[in-house]
Motif scaffolding. Structure first.
Motif, PDB file in Angstrom:
ATOM      1  N   HIS A 289       0.867  -1.180   0.000  1.00 24.69           N
ATOM      2  CA  HIS A 289       0.000   0.000   0.000  1.00 24.69           C
ATOM      3  C   HIS A 289       0.897   1.222   0.000  1.00 24.69           C
ATOM      4  O   HIS A 289       1.655   1.448   0.956  1.00 24.69           O
ATOM      5  CB  HIS A 289      -0.903  -0.016   1.234  1.00 24.69           C
ATOM      6  CG  HIS A 289      -1.827   1.147   1.325  1.00 24.69           C
ATOM      7  ND1 HIS A 289      -2.508   1.483   2.485  1.00 24.69           N
ATOM      8  CD2 HIS A 289      -2.211   2.079   0.402  1.00 24.69           C
ATOM      9  CE1 HIS A 289      -3.248   2.552   2.269  1.00 24.69           C
ATOM     10  NE2 HIS A 289      -3.081   2.940   1.013  1.00 24.69           N
ATOM     11  N   LEU A 290       0.845   1.980  -1.088  1.00 26.80           N
ATOM     12  CA  LEU A 290       1.682   3.167  -1.228  1.00 26.80           C
ATOM     13  C   LEU A 290       0.827   4.422  -1.109  1.00 26.80           C
ATOM     14  O   LEU A 290      -0.030   4.681  -1.960  1.00 26.80           O
ATOM     15  CB  LEU A 290       2.405   3.166  -2.576  1.00 26.80           C
ATOM     16  CG  LEU A 290       3.221   4.421  -2.926  1.00 26.80           C
ATOM     17  CD1 LEU A 290       4.368   4.623  -1.940  1.00 26.80           C
ATOM     18  CD2 LEU A 290       3.738   4.350  -4.363  1.00 26.80           C
ATOM     19  N   LYS A 291       1.027   5.183  -0.039  1.00 23.51           N
ATOM     20  CA  LYS A 291       0.427   6.510   0.083  1.00 23.51           C
ATOM     21  C   LYS A 291       1.451   7.496  -0.457  1.00 23.51           C
ATOM     22  O   LYS A 291       2.605   7.496  -0.021  1.00 23.51           O
ATOM     23  CB  LYS A 291       0.104   6.819   1.543  1.00 23.51           C
ATOM     24  CG  LYS A 291      -0.915   5.880   2.168  1.00 23.51           C
ATOM     25  CD  LYS A 291      -1.166   6.240   3.634  1.00 23.51           C
ATOM     26  CE  LYS A 291      -2.165   5.299   4.265  1.00 23.51           C
ATOM     27  NZ  LYS A 291      -2.397   5.625   5.701  1.00 23.51           N
ATOM     28  N   CYS A 292       1.030   8.314  -1.422  1.00 26.24           N
ATOM     29  CA  CYS A 292       2.082   9.075  -2.090  1.00 26.24           C
ATOM     30  C   CYS A 292       1.608  10.372  -2.725  1.00 26.24           C
ATOM     31  O   CYS A 292       0.422  10.590  -2.954  1.00 26.24           O
ATOM     32  CB  CYS A 292       2.725   8.215  -3.172  1.00 26.24           C
ATOM     33  SG  CYS A 292       1.587   7.733  -4.496  1.00 26.24           S
ATOM     34  N   LEU A 293       2.595  11.172  -3.031  1.00 20.83           N
ATOM     35  CA  LEU A 293       2.467  12.341  -3.886  1.00 20.83           C
ATOM     36  C   LEU A 293       2.902  11.935  -5.291  1.00 20.83           C
ATOM     37  O   LEU A 293       3.643  10.959  -5.454  1.00 20.83           O
ATOM     38  CB  LEU A 293       3.365  13.465  -3.373  1.00 20.83           C
ATOM     39  CG  LEU A 293       3.004  14.080  -2.018  1.00 20.83           C
ATOM     40  CD1 LEU A 293       4.200  14.831  -1.447  1.00 20.83           C
ATOM     41  CD2 LEU A 293       1.813  15.012  -2.168  1.00 20.83           C
ATOM     42  N   PRO A 294       2.483  12.661  -6.314  1.00 13.83           N
ATOM     43  CA  PRO A 294       2.929  12.332  -7.678  1.00 13.83           C
ATOM     44  C   PRO A 294       4.314  12.927  -7.947  1.00 13.83           C
ATOM     45  O   PRO A 294       4.473  13.828  -8.774  1.00 13.83           O
ATOM     46  CB  PRO A 294       1.842  12.985  -8.541  1.00 13.83           C
ATOM     47  CG  PRO A 294       1.392  14.159  -7.743  1.00 13.83           C
ATOM     48  CD  PRO A 294       1.467  13.738  -6.307  1.00 13.83           C
ATOM     49  N   ASP A 295       5.325  12.400  -7.237  1.00 11.98           N
ATOM     50  CA  ASP A 295       6.648  12.999  -7.387  1.00 11.98           C
ATOM     51  C   ASP A 295       7.747  11.938  -7.460  1.00 11.98           C
ATOM     52  O   ASP A 295       7.514  10.738  -7.271  1.00 11.98           O
ATOM     53  CB  ASP A 295       6.933  13.994  -6.258  1.00 11.98           C
ATOM     54  CG  ASP A 295       6.896  13.367  -4.861  1.00 11.98           C
ATOM     55  OD1 ASP A 295       6.939  12.122  -4.760  1.00 11.98           O
ATOM     56  OD2 ASP A 295       6.815  14.119  -3.876  1.00 11.98           O
ATOM     57  N   ARG A 296       8.963  12.405  -7.707  1.00 13.80           N
ATOM     58  CA  ARG A 296      10.120  11.543  -7.883  1.00 13.80           C
ATOM     59  C   ARG A 296      10.415  10.721  -6.626  1.00 13.80           C
ATOM     60  O   ARG A 296      10.752   9.534  -6.703  1.00 13.80           O
ATOM     61  CB  ARG A 296      11.335  12.416  -8.242  1.00 13.80           C
ATOM     62  CG  ARG A 296      12.614  11.647  -8.501  1.00 13.80           C
ATOM     63  CD  ARG A 296      13.779  12.596  -8.706  1.00 13.80           C
ATOM     64  NE  ARG A 296      14.979  11.878  -9.091  1.00 13.80           N
ATOM     65  CZ  ARG A 296      15.346  11.666 -10.340  1.00 13.80           C
ATOM     66  NH1 ARG A 296      14.609  12.132 -11.336  1.00 13.80           N
ATOM     67  NH2 ARG A 296      16.451  10.996 -10.617  1.00 13.80           N
ATOM     68  N   GLU A 297      10.253  11.342  -5.472  1.00 13.28           N
ATOM     69  CA  GLU A 297      10.548  10.656  -4.224  1.00 13.28           C
ATOM     70  C   GLU A 297       9.640   9.437  -4.030  1.00 13.28           C
ATOM     71  O   GLU A 297      10.069   8.403  -3.504  1.00 13.28           O
ATOM     72  CB  GLU A 297      10.397  11.620  -3.041  1.00 13.28           C
ATOM     73  CG  GLU A 297      11.498  12.660  -2.927  1.00 13.28           C
ATOM     74  CD  GLU A 297      11.388  13.761  -3.992  1.00 13.28           C
ATOM     75  OE1 GLU A 297      10.270  13.921  -4.572  1.00 13.28           O
ATOM     76  OE2 GLU A 297      12.391  14.432  -4.261  1.00 13.28           O
TER      77      GLU A 297
END
Length: 308
Positions: A289-297
């Motif tokens: 489960h990946l909680k994320c921003l749409p970014d490189r990190e």
């Protein structure tokens, strides 16, 4: 009427199409071209469908019955009507034209007849509408029949790496699957897109390995690769104000995978087969489960985690 017989291998399975020889299937559905195969005509296929141009079938009026299975599909209304003796009547009605397109299925979706009168009439429906209907009939048939053979059509975007692994990104529409996949492709030169919407996942007969395949169905992204990769991991995406990832336990993994599978819950045989395959997948491949921003990190965190 002269006919042409074509066989297609999609994932680990083959299906057969019988069509009028003057219906240009290569123009109608170029996404199928990479999957054309030549097999012995006595070899078993998971389903066979015949396309005809019978005008009378579009003149049917449909009165809903309590047994009808109704759902929406990309700006179209769909109905699956169970009939006696394991037969079904399936309709797709694009909302733009309101025209009914029909498919008759026998032997529990294994033998089917698709009626596309627009393919040879002087005043056809818009070409893209006819192609849309045919494409979706075939996708339904594949999903229903492949389910009996430990094979799932899944709603996911897939990145393949040079290590031979495929990573499937899951989530509801709008959660950023294609965006996350695109970031992988931008950042990692050893990756390529395998499929952007409907890959095929198969568990071998021993229940020991899961493989992901490209398919003729890839949503709005034209990516129709006839290749396969070992499933490296499934990743459920969720938009969040920070990036964090964790592996799900088996029970949660099952609950994550099942909603991403194309299925027909009302057909017990098909649905039970899908549940059995998802149960195997939940133990064969890690689910994150990946909680994320749409970014490189986010992509760097994801790749580092799933590759261990």
């Amino acid at each position: 009427m002269r006919i042409q017989i074509l066989d297609y291998q999609v994932g680990p399975h083959t299906f057969r199409m019988v069509k009028p020889s003057d219906f240009n299937i290569f123009k109608a559905l170029p996404s199928l071209i990479p999957f054309i195969t030549t097999i012995d005509t006595t070899q078993k296929v998971i389903f066979e469908t015949e396309i005809d141009d019978d005008e009378t079938t579009t003149k049917r009026t449909i009165t809903k019955t309590p047994d009808d299975i109704c759902f929406n599909w990309e700006d179209a209304d769909c109905i699956i009507r169970p009939l006696p003796h394991s037969s079904h009547l399936v309709s797709i009605t694009p909302r733009k034209s309101g025209k009914n397109y029909w498919m008759e299925c026998n032997d529990n979706f294994r033998q089917c007849f698709i009626h596309l009168p627009a393919c040879r009439t002087e005043t056809p429906a818009p070409e893209n509408e006819t192609n849309f209907v045919l494409n979706n009939f075939l996708m339904m048939l594949y999903a229903f029949n492949a389910a009996r053979h430990h094979t799932l059509l899944m709603h996911a975007s897939v990145v393949a790496t040079e290590t031979g692994k495929g990573y499937l990104f899951l989530g509801k529409s709008g959660t950023g699957k294609s965006t996350h996949t695109g970031l992988w492709l931008q950042q990692f030169s050893d990756c390529h897109l395998l499929n952007d919407d409907n890959p095929i996942v198969h568990v071998d007969s021993l229940g020991k390995q899961a493989t992901v395949f490209g398919s003729p169905w890839s949503g709005k992204t034209p990516c129709y690769r006839k290749e396969s990769m070992t499933v490296g991991a499934f990743v459920r995406l969720e938009q969040a104000p920070q990036n964090e990832i964790e592996q799900e336990r088996a029970a949660h993994a099952f609950a994550t995978l099942l909603p991403s599978c194309s299925c027909l819950k009302q057909n017990k045989e098909i649905y039970n087969a899908i549940v059995a395959t998802v149960t195997e997948l939940a133990t064969l491949a890690p689910v994150y489960h990946l909680k994320c921003l749409p970014d490189r990190e986010a992509t760097e965190l994801c790749r580092k985690t799933v590759e261990g």
